[in-house]
Design a protein around this motif. Structure first.
Motif, PDB file in Angstrom:
ATOM      1  N   ALA A 191       0.840  -1.215   0.000  1.00  0.00           N
ATOM      2  CA  ALA A 191       0.000   0.000   0.000  1.00  0.00           C
ATOM      3  C   ALA A 191       0.869   1.257   0.000  1.00  0.00           C
ATOM      4  O   ALA A 191       0.519   2.264  -0.619  1.00  0.00           O
ATOM      5  N   LEU A 192       2.007   1.206   0.688  1.00  0.00           N
ATOM      6  CA  LEU A 192       2.894   2.373   0.729  1.00  0.00           C
ATOM      7  C   LEU A 192       3.524   2.626  -0.645  1.00  0.00           C
ATOM      8  O   LEU A 192       3.608   3.776  -1.095  1.00  0.00           O
ATOM      9  N   ALA A 193       3.917   1.557  -1.313  1.00  0.00           N
ATOM     10  CA  ALA A 193       4.467   1.713  -2.663  1.00  0.00           C
ATOM     11  C   ALA A 193       3.419   2.329  -3.582  1.00  0.00           C
ATOM     12  O   ALA A 193       3.707   3.262  -4.345  1.00  0.00           O
ATOM     13  N   LEU A 194       2.175   1.842  -3.494  1.00  0.00           N
ATOM     14  CA  LEU A 194       1.104   2.388  -4.337  1.00  0.00           C
ATOM     15  C   LEU A 194       0.834   3.851  -3.993  1.00  0.00           C
ATOM     16  O   LEU A 194       0.593   4.666  -4.879  1.00  0.00           O
ATOM     17  N   THR A 195       0.896   4.198  -2.702  1.00  0.00           N
ATOM     18  CA  THR A 195       0.694   5.588  -2.267  1.00  0.00           C
ATOM     19  C   THR A 195       1.730   6.491  -2.916  1.00  0.00           C
ATOM     20  O   THR A 195       1.392   7.537  -3.474  1.00  0.00           O
ATOM     21  N   VAL A 196       2.976   6.088  -2.822  1.00  0.00           N
ATOM     22  CA  VAL A 196       4.042   6.944  -3.325  1.00  0.00           C
ATOM     23  C   VAL A 196       4.003   7.001  -4.861  1.00  0.00           C
ATOM     24  O   VAL A 196       4.168   8.064  -5.451  1.00  0.00           O
ATOM     25  N   LEU A 197       3.716   5.864  -5.500  1.00  0.00           N
ATOM     26  CA  LEU A 197       3.602   5.877  -6.960  1.00  0.00           C
ATOM     27  C   LEU A 197       2.441   6.770  -7.406  1.00  0.00           C
ATOM     28  O   LEU A 197       2.503   7.421  -8.447  1.00  0.00           O
ATOM     29  N   GLU A 198       1.391   6.795  -6.594  1.00  0.00           N
ATOM     30  CA  GLU A 198       0.212   7.608  -6.895  1.00  0.00           C
ATOM     31  C   GLU A 198       0.499   9.103  -6.712  1.00  0.00           C
ATOM     32  O   GLU A 198       0.146   9.924  -7.558  1.00  0.00           O
ATOM     33  N   LYS A 199       1.164   9.438  -5.574  1.00  0.00           N
ATOM     34  CA  LYS A 199       1.356  10.847  -5.228  1.00  0.00           C
ATOM     35  C   LYS A 199       2.588  11.453  -5.890  1.00  0.00           C
ATOM     36  O   LYS A 199       2.591  12.625  -6.218  1.00  0.00           O
ATOM     37  N   GLU A 200       3.615  10.654  -6.022  1.00  0.00           N
ATOM     38  CA  GLU A 200       4.892  11.200  -6.480  1.00  0.00           C
ATOM     39  C   GLU A 200       5.018  10.964  -7.967  1.00  0.00           C
ATOM     40  O   GLU A 200       5.456   9.901  -8.415  1.00  0.00           O
ATOM     41  N   ARG A 201       4.640  11.970  -8.741  1.00  0.00           N
ATOM     42  CA  ARG A 201       4.643  11.809 -10.191  1.00  0.00           C
ATOM     43  C   ARG A 201       6.048  11.907 -10.765  1.00  0.00           C
ATOM     44  O   ARG A 201       6.297  11.483 -11.885  1.00  0.00           O
ATOM     45  N   GLU A 202       6.943  12.483 -10.002  1.00  0.00           N
ATOM     46  CA  GLU A 202       8.313  12.635 -10.511  1.00  0.00           C
ATOM     47  C   GLU A 202       9.200  11.539  -9.931  1.00  0.00           C
ATOM     48  O   GLU A 202       9.741  11.675  -8.852  1.00  0.00           O
ATOM     49  N   GLU A 203       9.300  10.451 -10.700  1.00  0.00           N
ATOM     50  CA  GLU A 203      10.003   9.268 -10.186  1.00  0.00           C
ATOM     51  C   GLU A 203      11.445   9.559  -9.790  1.00  0.00           C
ATOM     52  O   GLU A 203      11.972   8.965  -8.877  1.00  0.00           O
ATOM     53  N   ARG A 204      12.039  10.498 -10.520  1.00  0.00           N
ATOM     54  CA  ARG A 204      13.418  10.873 -10.236  1.00  0.00           C
ATOM     55  C   ARG A 204      13.571  11.278  -8.764  1.00  0.00           C
ATOM     56  O   ARG A 204      14.578  10.974  -8.134  1.00  0.00           O
ATOM     57  N   HIS A 205      12.553  11.959  -8.235  1.00  0.00           N
ATOM     58  CA  HIS A 205      12.633  12.422  -6.847  1.00  0.00           C
ATOM     59  C   HIS A 205      12.559  11.260  -5.848  1.00  0.00           C
ATOM     60  O   HIS A 205      13.134  11.325  -4.776  1.00  0.00           O
ATOM     61  N   ILE A 206      11.796  10.225  -6.212  1.00  0.00           N
ATOM     62  CA  ILE A 206      11.741   9.051  -5.324  1.00  0.00           C
ATOM     63  C   ILE A 206      13.157   8.503  -5.179  1.00  0.00           C
ATOM     64  O   ILE A 206      13.632   8.204  -4.086  1.00  0.00           O
ATOM     65  N   PHE A 207      13.819   8.400  -6.311  1.00  0.00           N
ATOM     66  CA  PHE A 207      15.177   7.862  -6.322  1.00  0.00           C
ATOM     67  C   PHE A 207      16.138   8.768  -5.551  1.00  0.00           C
ATOM     68  O   PHE A 207      16.896   8.312  -4.694  1.00  0.00           O
ATOM     69  N   ASP A 208      16.058  10.079  -5.815  1.00  0.00           N
ATOM     70  CA  ASP A 208      16.992  11.010  -5.182  1.00  0.00           C
ATOM     71  C   ASP A 208      16.816  11.069  -3.663  1.00  0.00           C
ATOM     72  O   ASP A 208      17.777  11.231  -2.921  1.00  0.00           O
ATOM     73  N   LEU A 209      15.584  11.001  -3.211  1.00  0.00           N
ATOM     74  CA  LEU A 209      15.299  11.237  -1.793  1.00  0.00           C
ATOM     75  C   LEU A 209      15.172   9.954  -0.994  1.00  0.00           C
ATOM     76  O   LEU A 209      14.845   9.979   0.184  1.00  0.00           O
ATOM     77  N   ALA A 210      15.419   8.825  -1.622  1.00  0.00           N
ATOM     78  CA  ALA A 210      15.054   7.565  -0.995  1.00  0.00           C
ATOM     79  C   ALA A 210      15.885   7.226   0.240  1.00  0.00           C
ATOM     80  O   ALA A 210      15.536   6.322   0.982  1.00  0.00           O
ATOM     81  N   GLY A 211      16.959   7.953   0.509  1.00  0.00           N
ATOM     82  CA  GLY A 211      17.745   7.672   1.706  1.00  0.00           C
ATOM     83  C   GLY A 211      17.011   7.948   3.007  1.00  0.00           C
ATOM     84  O   GLY A 211      17.461   7.531   4.069  1.00  0.00           O
ATOM     85  N   GLY A 212      15.884   8.618   2.930  1.00  0.00           N
ATOM     86  CA  GLY A 212      15.181   9.046   4.143  1.00  0.00           C
ATOM     87  C   GLY A 212      14.327   8.001   4.815  1.00  0.00           C
ATOM     88  O   GLY A 212      13.431   8.345   5.576  1.00  0.00           O
TER      89      GLY A 212
END
Lengths: 280, 280
Positions: A191-212
């Motif tokens: 569900a969390l993956a689907l949430t982030v895929l739904e909300k975060e349209r800029e995939e590049r940012h998921i990758f850049d910020l994923a250390g958090g």
């Protein structure tokens, strides 16, 4: 001992490696419905030969069922039908209620040992198999009073050799605790993956910020649907019960945040922190 | 360079180690409100001396703010008030909107660089500091057009030396993406720990069965309330937005499970699986 393993994926494949590394299996026969997985398993040395279930069972001293949980109860019956004498049949599945009920009246019930080693990763297939997988992890053994003493001793001896302490539970108790501690984690991660895929349209940012912290909570979302749909459906009522509680807890945190309730959030987090008493 | 670090916990302490290991800091001054943490930081070599903020700032070439996010905006103003000439002030906080707004009209705004290195663990305090912490992780730099070129170049140079690629965002954009990718993971992890503590009365079973994926999803629930209450409250609207979506996704999975919708669950899981395109 000659071992037949049905399903040479993450769990069955890792068990094959463990049985070989600890000198438990002299020969491993594999059953694999996927031709691609069969070829991979042979290449990776997870099995010496690929055989059909029907021809393999009578040859084996130990039959191991490591296929998705929806297929295990029927295979257990078929394996017991073909397993005469001192042969032992065990499974490695994440659901125990249906299985133990299905085999409960089988004339050869005593030859079966219901086992669930508490290890896994988010990957699947023969290539996901890992050496040393079960060492240091518990194995849950269910309904052991219905297993013959020698059959139980064989399986207990294997896990003792692997360094996996045995924990004993009723099948229903196992399924309840597995829902709390394993199955819900997979639901929240999907569900969390689907949430982030739904909300975060800029995939590049998921990758850049994923250390958090994101990777650890979303890791299980890579898990295979073939494994997890049957687990959730077969543990439906327990999973729904804990899922309702989880949604409730999220709604409490949401309301505290809406009201700027710093004290409430602090108390909730400090209560959550106590999980480190249990999980180090 | 002489560096002052305010807050020698997980983030500030790890930054101290990185600055020393890469030969960037010749001397590190530490500011610590907790006497216990001050003693630990000295013992661990995270700082050469503990000083007060007021006496330390004028001495330092670089002032680093690594305290909880609710304290950063005011400390940023106070540091800029005391930092004349070529001194540089930076922060390491997880929230950027309020900070960048507060300092936006400061006469020395150019000396400030707003930074958020994408690294963390669930532990806190000086003992949680780790060597090599930021290497290979991105650092988000915000509102860099408002920083003096030399100040920005100093901070960019430090993170380049550490092996942290820089990503540039508006403060609002940063807070939005941080909510999606970091903050929500902490909320779900806290809520999951509370769920399991609520439902699973037999703690022994949590421990025995924890190999089933629970540790990774619940790891962040060990995180400190002192760090996370201010982050959530200061990013309230973004966190609430993504939290509502997350609850919605969990309710969709719950309804599919209630209806035995295997096809729906399979599709949802396979969509969730696509996260591995982004997070390996």
């Amino acid at each position: 001992m000659k071992v037949l393993i049905a399903g040479l994926g993450l769990i069955g494949g890792s068990f094959a490696l463990a049985l070989r590394d600890h000198g438990i299996a002299e020969e491993i026969l594999g059953v694999e419905s996927s031709e691609e997985h069969a070829a991979e398993a042979l290449q990776l040395g997870l099995a010496d030969r690929i055989v059909s279930f029907e021809e393999g069972v009578p040859e084996a001293d130990l039959v191991v069922l490591a296929t998705p949980v929806d297929t295990i109860p029927l295979m257990a019956v078929k394996a017991l039908n073909r397993a005469g004498g001192r042969q032992v049949v065990m499974d490695m599945g994440s659901i125990k209620g249906e299985l133990c009920e299905v085999i409960s009246m089988h004339a050869r019930r005593g030859r079966f040992v219901a086992a669930h080693p508490m290890w896994g990763t988010e990957y699947s297939g023969p290539k996901a198999a890992q050496r040393g997988a079960f060492t240091g992890r518990s194995v849950v053994l269910c309904d052991t009073v219905r297993s013959d003493k020698d059959a139980l001793a064989t399986v207990e001896g294997i896990f003792r050799t692997l360094g996996s302490p045995a924990v004993y539970m009723d099948p229903e108790e196992h399924d309840l605790h597995a829902a709390y501690v394993s199955h819900i984690s997979h639901v929240t991660s999907f569900a969390l993956a689907l949430t982030v895929l739904e909300k975060e349209r800029e995939e590049r940012h998921i990758f850049d910020l994923a250390g958090g912290g994101f990777e650890s909570t979303v890791r299980l979302a890579k898990s295979s649907a073939a494994t997890w749909v049957p687990i959730l459906l077969r543990n439906k009522y327990n999973v729904l019960d804990v899922l309702r509680e989880h949604i409730h807890q999220l709604q409490i945190m949401r309301r505290m945040l809406e009201r700027d309730d710093a004290e409430g959030l602090k108390n909730a987090m400090e209560r959550a922190n106590t999980i480190q008493r249990i999980i180090h």
